[in-house]
Write an enzyme that holds these catalytic residues in place. Structure first.
Site, PDB file in Angstrom:
ATOM      1  CG  MET A 177      -7.553   2.952  -5.954  1.00  0.00           C
ATOM      2  SD  MET A 177      -7.822   2.846  -7.754  1.00  0.00           S
ATOM      3  CE  MET A 177      -7.615   4.565  -8.210  1.00  0.00           C
ATOM      4  CG  ASP A 223      -2.107   0.937   1.062  1.00  0.00           C
ATOM      5  OD1 ASP A 223      -1.901   2.096   0.623  1.00  0.00           O
ATOM      6  OD2 ASP A 223      -3.240   0.524   1.387  1.00  0.00           O
ATOM      7  CG  ASP A 224      -0.269   4.578  -2.454  1.00  0.00           C
ATOM      8  OD1 ASP A 224      -1.196   3.820  -2.090  1.00  0.00           O
ATOM      9  OD2 ASP A 224      -0.471   5.677  -2.998  1.00  0.00           O
ATOM     10  CG  ASN A 256      14.860 -60.349 -26.896  1.00  0.00           C
ATOM     11  OD1 ASN A 256      13.759 -59.880 -27.198  1.00  0.00           O
ATOM     12  ND2 ASN A 256      15.322 -60.315 -25.666  1.00  0.00           N
ATOM     13  CG  ASP A 299      -4.240   0.197  -2.042  1.00  0.00           C
ATOM     14  OD1 ASP A 299      -5.463   0.006  -1.940  1.00  0.00           O
ATOM     15  OD2 ASP A 299      -3.732   1.319  -2.242  1.00  0.00           O
ATOM     16  CD  GLU A 351      15.395 -63.655 -19.557  1.00  0.00           C
ATOM     17  OE1 GLU A 351      16.278 -64.506 -19.754  1.00  0.00           O
ATOM     18  OE2 GLU A 351      15.594 -62.430 -19.662  1.00  0.00           O
ATOM     19  CG  ASP A 403      14.396 -67.244 -16.671  1.00  0.00           C
ATOM     20  OD1 ASP A 403      14.337 -67.771 -17.795  1.00  0.00           O
ATOM     21  OD2 ASP A 403      15.224 -66.370 -16.373  1.00  0.00           O
ATOM     22  CB  ILE A 404      10.529 -66.549 -20.551  1.00  0.00           C
ATOM     23  CG1 ILE A 404       9.382 -65.719 -19.943  1.00  0.00           C
ATOM     24  CG2 ILE A 404      10.110 -67.111 -21.910  1.00  0.00           C
ATOM     25  CD1 ILE A 404       9.001 -64.504 -20.757  1.00  0.00           C
TER      26      ILE A 404
END
Length: 457
Positions: free
Chosen positions: A55, A9-10, A338, A53, A373, A330-331
């Site tokens: 203004m 505020d001024d 792959n 403020d 895997e 495990d696969i």
């Protein structure tokens, strides 16, 4: 509740008056006499709420607010515009600038402190979520959260609890530009409605017949589903005790009768914007946590999550003297997939394999991708013979149905080997249990694959 408040505020007398009122409530107060100094303070120092403020010479409060809200470093700071002008056009302009609240001079002490405390609570919640969200940003996942620019992306959903039809109509009309309002006159039914549906704001009018409006607010705050929905209370002029108790219960804001439609809309919009901002932060944090413990390819939990949960489950089993069994699977000959079909095909197989694990495990079991895997099943309260049955069912499911590739290649017939270990004498740590299961898996591989082997007790 303590926080750092910046008063801008001024006019020195106005600054001193607000400073004294806020310091009496043990707030830490900073002051600035113009907009540029205010922006500089916010850029250098943590500020929790700004009383601004309108203004002022050189740069008015609207421009200061716009600059604060356009800066990502200060956009989250709540701004309360303080003005001697009580015109609807000022409120609308302040709202467009991004203001979170308004106070009219001369400032009422109760309104000042209650509104500051309410915004401090919201800022505290936002700060906690923002700190957690830093992890998201550091992980390079900024797109999860796009902060709002102050405008509503879609209409708000508001639940109005009001006993009088005429009052309901006026409020619905006032909020029509920003919200779809669902009005109810029965407070108990409103609690159920709030818990069952999604609302951005609940407005409680104190005109409720034969029901304490504060009890309704307390019920809304106590339920898990409605805990974070902001509440706006409509009270009678001069009912300060009601307002004080409401704010203590967690009500976010209030307006007094006779209602100013512009004020009602402005305060409602503030609460909706804050809720949506915090919802998006909360969702971002939740997604970050999920990403941190989930394997991106298969959707199963990852090794990090396994390590944490296995320690907990192992300790619980030891204390209670209950069985805990681990299966590592495990696969078989996955490298050939792959090498022969490419890594994209390998990823498809892994995702399908994870899907078959999900279809096999029981509700209490924990399924994780261990790496590559390899997958791990943790089976609480499960002796070795029962775990072997679960593992055998999974093994048979892998063998019986071919893995279909999206590339149109011939479906792959695959098998899996499994090693099982159960808590027993000599196993004192989760790591030892995992090692036992891994040895059993190694034995299953060496003895011909496509089989389940349980570690010796």
């Amino acid at each position: 509740m303590t926080a750092r408040i910046l008063v801008v505020d001024d006019i020195p007398a106005n600054v001193k008056l607000l400073e004294a009122r806020l310091m009496a409530e043990y707030f830490d107060v900073l002051t600035a006499s113009n907009g540029r100094d205010a922006l500089d303070i916010c850029d250098r120092t943590q500020v929790d709420v700004i009383l601004l403020d309108i203004m002022m010479p050189e740069m008015d409060g609207f421009e200061v607010c716009e600059r604060l809200k356009s800066n990502p470093r200060t956009a989250h700071i709540p701004v309360v515009m303080v003005t001697a002008l009580d015109q609807p056009s000022d409120r609308v302009r302040g709202l467009k600038a991004g203001a979170d609240d308004f106070l009219t001079k001369p400032v009422n002490d109760l309104q000042l402190i209650s509104r500051v405390k309410s915004l401090v609570r919201l800022k505290t919640l936002s700060d906690e979520l923002r700190i957690r969200h830093d992890t998201t940003r550091q992980a390079g996942m900024d797109d999860i959260l796009r902060l709002q620019d102050g405008r509503l992306e879609e209409q708000a959903h508001v639940l109005l609890v009001d006993s009088r039809a005429a009052s309901q109509e006026r409020i619905i009309k006032s909020l029509k530009p920003i919200a779809e309002v669902f009005a109810m006159s029965d407070p108990q039914a409103a609690v159920f409605e709030a818990a069952e549906n999604t609302f951005d704001l609940i407005i409680v009018n104190c005109n409720l017949e034969d029901y304490d409006p504060l009890r309704l607010c307390s019920q809304i705050r106590s339920l898990e589903r409605t805990r974070f929905i902001p509440i706006l209370l409509i009270t009678e002029q001069g009912d300060e005790q009601m307002i004080i108790r409401a704010l203590d219960l967690g009500v976010n804001d209030y307006v007094v009768r006779p209602l100013d439609p512009n004020e009602l809309m402005a305060r409602s919009l503030t609460q909706v914007r804050r809720k949506r901002y915090n919802d998006r932060l909360r969702n971002s944090v939740r997604q970050t946590i999920e990403l941190a413990v989930t394997d991106g390819l298969t959707g199963l939990h990852n090794r990090r999550y396994l390590d944490t949960q296995l320690r907990t489950l192992f300790a619980r089993a030891k204390v209670r003297g209950r069985p805990l069994t681990i299966c590592i699977t495990d696969i078989d000959r996955f490298k050939l997939v792959n090498d022969g079909y490419g890594h994209d095909a390998g990823d498809e197989v892994l995702k399908e394999f994870a899907g078959r694990i999900r279809a096999t495990v029981r509700g209490a079991d924990l399924a994780c991708r261990f790496g590559g895997e390899e997958f791990v099943l943790v089976m609480p309260d499960t002796p070795a013979e029962v775990a072997a049955t679960v593992a055998e069912r999974l093994r048979g499911m892998i063998e019986a149905r071919p893995f279909q590739l999206r590339t149109g290649e011939t479906p792959l017939m695959l098998t899996a080997s499994m090693g099982i270990a159960t808590i027993g004498p000599g196993i004192e740590t989760p790591e030892q249990l995992l090692k036992q299961a891994d040895r059993a898996l190694y034995e299953a591989k060496n003895s011909g694959r496509n089989r389940v082997v349980a570690a010796a007790a």
